[in-house]
Design an enzyme around this catalytic site. Structure first.
Site, mmCIF file in Angstrom:
data_model
loop_
_atom_site.group_PDB
_atom_site.id
_atom_site.type_symbol
_atom_site.label_atom_id
_atom_site.label_comp_id
_atom_site.label_asym_id
_atom_site.label_seq_id
_atom_site.Cartn_x
_atom_site.Cartn_y
_atom_site.Cartn_z
ATOM 1 N N ILE A 1 0.914 -1.145 0.000
ATOM 2 C CA ILE A 1 0.000 0.000 0.000
ATOM 3 C C ILE A 1 0.952 1.193 0.000
ATOM 4 O O ILE A 1 1.618 1.460 1.000
ATOM 5 C CB ILE A 1 -0.927 0.031 1.232
ATOM 6 C CG1 ILE A 1 -1.862 -1.166 1.242
ATOM 7 C CG2 ILE A 1 -1.722 1.342 1.246
ATOM 8 C CD1 ILE A 1 -2.713 -1.296 2.500
ATOM 9 N N PRO A 2 1.081 1.888 -1.129
ATOM 10 C CA PRO A 2 2.166 2.858 -1.306
ATOM 11 C C PRO A 2 1.958 4.183 -0.567
ATOM 12 O O PRO A 2 1.779 5.245 -1.177
ATOM 13 C CB PRO A 2 2.198 3.057 -2.820
ATOM 14 C CG PRO A 2 0.778 2.842 -3.241
ATOM 15 C CD PRO A 2 0.250 1.768 -2.331
ATOM 16 N N CYS A 3 2.042 4.139 0.751
ATOM 17 C CA CYS A 3 1.866 5.344 1.557
ATOM 18 C C CYS A 3 2.957 6.370 1.281
ATOM 19 O O CYS A 3 2.751 7.563 1.518
ATOM 20 C CB CYS A 3 1.805 4.995 3.040
ATOM 21 S SG CYS A 3 3.187 4.012 3.636
ATOM 22 N N HIS A 4 4.091 5.935 0.739
ATOM 23 C CA HIS A 4 5.160 6.884 0.414
ATOM 24 C C HIS A 4 4.740 7.828 -0.711
ATOM 25 O O HIS A 4 5.324 8.887 -0.873
ATOM 26 C CB HIS A 4 6.445 6.141 0.035
ATOM 27 C CG HIS A 4 6.348 5.303 -1.196
ATOM 28 N ND1 HIS A 4 5.685 4.082 -1.201
ATOM 29 C CD2 HIS A 4 6.806 5.500 -2.450
ATOM 30 C CE1 HIS A 4 5.762 3.570 -2.423
ATOM 31 N NE2 HIS A 4 6.437 4.408 -3.204
#
Length: 187
Positions: free
Chosen positions: A140-143
């Site tokens: 889950i690409p929170c970056h």
């Protein structure tokens, strides 16, 4: 989530040592890289103390291969990885689903995700909390979720916002304004 069936693997990438934990449903937790395997294992087991080392099933082995390619600079889409988010709040699950649609080399903001989910600007804080509690960072690409005005914002992974910036740079995202091609004359 069945604690008896939690397994994990620590593996090396070009970015450092990562960790992944899974069960019969899917990926439970992903640990972004640290400089050594012991640190990664300690961080992973802090959240899943009953997990046991294991040999990945083919689906998990493919995720590990994808992570290695990601940190080597290859464009990877993790949106199809099966996750077990357990007892997460329904709104957080909706936030995570929306964040998974932000592709390689793209970013969004906490406020934009909140608006996309039909919530008001006050929900941007909820988006930020969901990103901070993301159990599977990178997958889950929170970056890729930034603060207002495109500012980097926080990052709860090892290395903090510096790690976030490095991951975005790996994807070709330029965070700083471009340097002028010509310098102005200082009269």
């Amino acid at each position: 989530m069945s604690e008896a069936r939690q397994h994990y693997l620590i593996f090396e990438t070009a970015g450092g040592f990562c960790g992944i934990a899974w069960n019969d449903v899917g990926v439970l937790r992903f640990q972004l890289p640290t400089k050594d395997a012991n640190s990664t294992e300690r961080l992973l087991l802090r959240r899943l103390p009953n997990a046991q080392p294991g040999t990945p099933v083919p689906e998990i082995a493919e995720v590990v291969a994808q992570v290695k390619r990601y940190f080597a600079g290859e464009e990877i889409d993790f949106s199809g990885v099966t996750l077990d988010l357990g007892e997460q709040d329904d709104f957080f699950k909706r936030i995570y689903d929306a964040a998974r649609q932000v592709g390689w080399g793209h970013t969004t903001t906490y406020g934009t995700l909140a608006k996309q989910l039909g919530a008001g600007p006050e929900a941007a804080r909820d988006v930020g909390q969901a990103m901070a509690k993301n159990p599977v960072a990178l997958i889950i690409p929170c970056h890729r979720v930034l603060a207002a005005g495109g500012k980097i914002g926080g990052f709860s992974a090892p290395g903090g916002s510096n790690s976030k910036a490095r991951m975005l740079e790996l994807e070709g995202v330029q965070l700083a304004p471009p340097k002028p091609v010509q310098q102005s004359l200082e009269f």
